[in-house]
Design a protein around this motif. Structure first.
Motif, PDB file in Angstrom:
ATOM      1  N   ALA A 145     -17.855  -6.764 -28.954  1.00 55.39           N
ATOM      2  CA  ALA A 145     -18.806  -6.112 -29.006  1.00 55.39           C
ATOM      3  C   ALA A 145     -19.503  -7.030 -27.324  1.00 55.39           C
ATOM      4  N   ASN A 146     -19.940  -8.258 -27.848  1.00 54.10           N
ATOM      5  CA  ASN A 146     -19.751  -8.800 -25.874  1.00 54.10           C
ATOM      6  C   ASN A 146     -18.631  -9.091 -25.384  1.00 54.10           C
ATOM      7  N   LYS A 147     -16.779  -9.006 -26.230  1.00 50.86           N
ATOM      8  CA  LYS A 147     -15.601  -9.344 -24.601  1.00 50.86           C
ATOM      9  C   LYS A 147     -16.126  -7.782 -24.884  1.00 50.86           C
ATOM     10  N   TYR A 148     -16.154  -6.933 -24.491  1.00 47.64           N
ATOM     11  CA  TYR A 148     -15.926  -5.732 -23.852  1.00 47.64           C
ATOM     12  C   TYR A 148     -17.225  -5.039 -23.075  1.00 47.64           C
ATOM     13  N   PHE A 149     -18.342  -5.828 -23.575  1.00 51.87           N
ATOM     14  CA  PHE A 149     -19.635  -6.213 -22.351  1.00 51.87           C
ATOM     15  C   PHE A 149     -18.709  -6.687 -21.376  1.00 51.87           C
ATOM     16  N   SER A 150     -18.296  -7.933 -21.410  1.00 49.72           N
ATOM     17  CA  SER A 150     -17.761  -8.892 -20.078  1.00 49.72           C
ATOM     18  C   SER A 150     -17.313  -7.963 -19.654  1.00 49.72           C
ATOM     19  N   ASP A 151     -15.744  -8.191 -19.815  1.00 50.63           N
ATOM     20  CA  ASP A 151     -14.786  -7.530 -19.611  1.00 50.63           C
ATOM     21  C   ASP A 151     -15.377  -5.884 -18.296  1.00 50.63           C
ATOM     22  N   THR A 152     -16.091  -5.408 -19.475  1.00 55.29           N
ATOM     23  CA  THR A 152     -16.889  -4.632 -17.657  1.00 55.29           C
ATOM     24  C   THR A 152     -17.215  -5.111 -17.205  1.00 55.29           C
ATOM     25  N   ILE A 153     -18.216  -5.682 -17.247  1.00 52.71           N
ATOM     26  CA  ILE A 153     -19.253  -6.451 -16.010  1.00 52.71           C
ATOM     27  C   ILE A 153     -17.887  -6.933 -15.269  1.00 52.71           C
ATOM     28  N   LEU A 154     -17.252  -7.956 -15.426  1.00 54.32           N
ATOM     29  CA  LEU A 154     -16.388  -8.217 -15.139  1.00 54.32           C
ATOM     30  C   LEU A 154     -15.475  -7.538 -13.856  1.00 54.32           C
ATOM     31  N   GLU A 155     -15.457  -6.576 -13.493  1.00 57.65           N
ATOM     32  CA  GLU A 155     -14.994  -4.902 -13.198  1.00 57.65           C
ATOM     33  C   GLU A 155     -16.035  -5.304 -11.913  1.00 57.65           C
ATOM     34  N   THR A 156     -17.389  -5.075 -12.576  1.00 59.68           N
ATOM     35  CA  THR A 156     -18.031  -4.934 -11.342  1.00 59.68           C
ATOM     36  C   THR A 156     -18.731  -5.558 -10.852  1.00 59.68           C
ATOM     37  N   TYR A 157     -19.165  -6.574 -11.374  1.00 58.53           N
ATOM     38  CA  TYR A 157     -18.517  -8.177 -10.382  1.00 58.53           C
ATOM     39  C   TYR A 157     -17.513  -8.507  -9.436  1.00 58.53           C
ATOM     40  N   SER A 158     -16.492  -7.980  -8.917  1.00 60.77           N
ATOM     41  CA  SER A 158     -14.844  -8.337  -8.705  1.00 60.77           C
ATOM     42  C   SER A 158     -15.588  -7.133  -7.482  1.00 60.77           C
ATOM     43  N   SER A 159     -16.223  -6.044  -7.939  1.00 57.81           N
ATOM     44  CA  SER A 159     -16.088  -4.742  -6.560  1.00 57.81           C
ATOM     45  C   SER A 159     -16.726  -5.486  -6.087  1.00 57.81           C
ATOM     46  N   GLY A 160     -18.651  -5.563  -6.979  1.00 56.86           N
ATOM     47  CA  GLY A 160     -19.346  -5.780  -5.725  1.00 56.86           C
ATOM     48  C   GLY A 160     -18.902  -6.758  -4.970  1.00 56.86           C
ATOM     49  N   LYS A 161     -17.977  -8.278  -5.300  1.00 53.45           N
ATOM     50  CA  LYS A 161     -17.427  -9.369  -4.338  1.00 53.45           C
ATOM     51  C   LYS A 161     -16.275  -8.379  -2.841  1.00 53.45           C
ATOM     52  N   LYS A 162     -16.574  -7.002  -3.227  1.00 53.72           N
ATOM     53  CA  LYS A 162     -15.699  -6.526  -1.881  1.00 53.72           C
ATOM     54  C   LYS A 162     -16.258  -5.608  -0.523  1.00 53.72           C
ATOM     55  N   ASN A 163     -17.997  -5.500  -1.338  1.00 56.86           N
ATOM     56  CA  ASN A 163     -19.307  -5.003  -0.991  1.00 56.86           C
ATOM     57  C   ASN A 163     -19.957  -6.037   0.097  1.00 56.86           C
ATOM     58  N   THR A 164     -20.587  -5.557   1.242  1.00 58.76           N
ATOM     59  CA  THR A 164     -21.394  -5.864   1.598  1.00 58.76           C
ATOM     60  C   THR A 164     -23.295  -5.821   1.792  1.00 58.76           C
ATOM     61  N   GLN A 165     -22.978  -4.184   1.474  1.00 52.79           N
ATOM     62  CA  GLN A 165     -24.329  -4.189   1.205  1.00 52.79           C
ATOM     63  C   GLN A 165     -24.386  -3.320  -0.174  1.00 52.79           C
ATOM     64  N   THR A 166     -26.012  -3.704  -0.341  1.00 49.31           N
ATOM     65  CA  THR A 166     -26.754  -3.439  -2.031  1.00 49.31           C
ATOM     66  C   THR A 166     -26.303  -1.610  -2.196  1.00 49.31           C
ATOM     67  N   GLY A 167     -26.126  -1.396  -3.361  1.00 52.20           N
ATOM     68  CA  GLY A 167     -26.456  -0.248  -3.632  1.00 52.20           C
ATOM     69  C   GLY A 167     -26.945   0.806  -3.589  1.00 52.20           C
ATOM     70  N   THR A 168     -26.807   1.870  -3.530  1.00 50.95           N
ATOM     71  CA  THR A 168     -28.546   2.624  -3.973  1.00 50.95           C
ATOM     72  C   THR A 168     -29.509   2.483  -4.935  1.00 50.95           C
ATOM     73  N   LEU A 169     -30.656   1.910  -4.615  1.00 54.86           N
ATOM     74  CA  LEU A 169     -31.329   1.576  -5.539  1.00 54.86           C
ATOM     75  C   LEU A 169     -32.030   3.618  -5.575  1.00 54.86           C
ATOM     76  N   LEU A 170     -34.000   3.313  -7.199  1.00 54.65           N
ATOM     77  CA  LEU A 170     -34.762   3.842  -6.670  1.00 54.65           C
ATOM     78  C   LEU A 170     -35.650   3.013  -6.544  1.00 54.65           C
ATOM     79  N   THR A 171     -36.527   4.202  -5.682  1.00 55.78           N
ATOM     80  CA  THR A 171     -37.985   3.338  -6.153  1.00 55.78           C
ATOM     81  C   THR A 171     -38.823   3.633  -7.186  1.00 55.78           C
TER      82      THR A 171
END
Length: 233
Positions: A145-171
């Motif tokens: 289960a943790n490997k599944y989470f880590s593999d997925t969050i790695l994709e998120t982390y890799s995406s974030g490295k390509k961008n310079t601005q924080t995504g939309t946030l909620l109040t």
């Protein structure tokens, strides 16, 4: 509100593998220490790719953590420094990830919570509060289960490295409205979260599942909700 519910991407390293990273290590380790360093990094690469990516991206600070560990033998302090490194680098990067890769995290998060509920319910409380002392490697179901989470969050982390601005946030008001109106989390349940002793392991698992029941969140807010709840500093 979001400060209470941080999910730290970097988890504790607690296994050994066989991949060598000697080419990256500075000349600050003895031969034996370098072997331990290499094997521990290999374990992260194999079992927790997101951890590995963050540590490798900041290799000098990673080496310094290990240097201090070898000098002091204080494993708890070393684990805390790894978590601090995640807060410093991983969280802002994850907050810049695309909506698509952010929303993709809901499924593995829910999987981890369901597995914890069955195999290690005390872990749900830690998951809610971001206090990670969970050994995922002592149970193959937890490890998977943790490997599944880590593999997925790695994709998120890799995406974030390509961008310079924080995504939309909620109040804070928007976040609270989603929790209460869409997810059905009561004021009483939110109050319980202010005191660890007031919530049972079973309640923690039930509430953790509620917080990440993304099907009940309007699609337009799903990425922003998770980004605000987990990654916003």
């Amino acid at each position: 509100m979001n400060k209470l519910f941080k999910i730290v991407a970097v988890l504790i390293l607690c296994a050994f593998g066989g991949f060598s990273l000697s080419a990256f290590a500075a000349d600050i380790f003895s031969k034996k220490e370098r072997e331990i360093f290499d094997k521990t990094m290999s374990a992260a690469r194999n079992n927790d790719p997101a951890t590995y990516a963050v540590l490798l991206d900041h290799i000098e600070e990673t080496e310094a953590i290990f240097r201090e560990l070898f000098d002091t033998g204080d494993a708890a302090a070393a684990r805390q420094r790894v978590l601090d490194l995640a807060g410093k680098y991983a969280m802002p990067t994850l907050a810049r990830a695309s909506d698509e890769t952010t929303v993709a995290l809901y499924a593995p998060v829910r999987t981890v919570i369901e597995v914890l509920k069955i195999h290690k319910p005390e872990g749900c409380k830690q998951y809610l509060y971001g206090q990670f002392n969970i050994n995922f490697l002592d149970n193959p179901v937890l490890t998977a289960a943790n490997k599944y989470f880590s593999d997925t969050i790695l994709e998120t982390y890799s995406s974030g490295k390509k961008n310079t601005q924080t995504g939309t946030l909620l109040t804070e008001d928007q976040l609270a409205d989603i929790m209460v109106e869409n997810l059905g989390i009561s004021e009483e349940e939110l109050e319980k979260l202010e005191d660890l002793s007031a919530i049972s392991d079973a309640d923690a698992c039930r509430l953790a599942a509620k917080f990440y029941d993304h099907q009940r969140i309007p699609e337009v807010y799903r990425a922003a909700y998770l980004r605000t709840l987990v990654f916003a500093q």
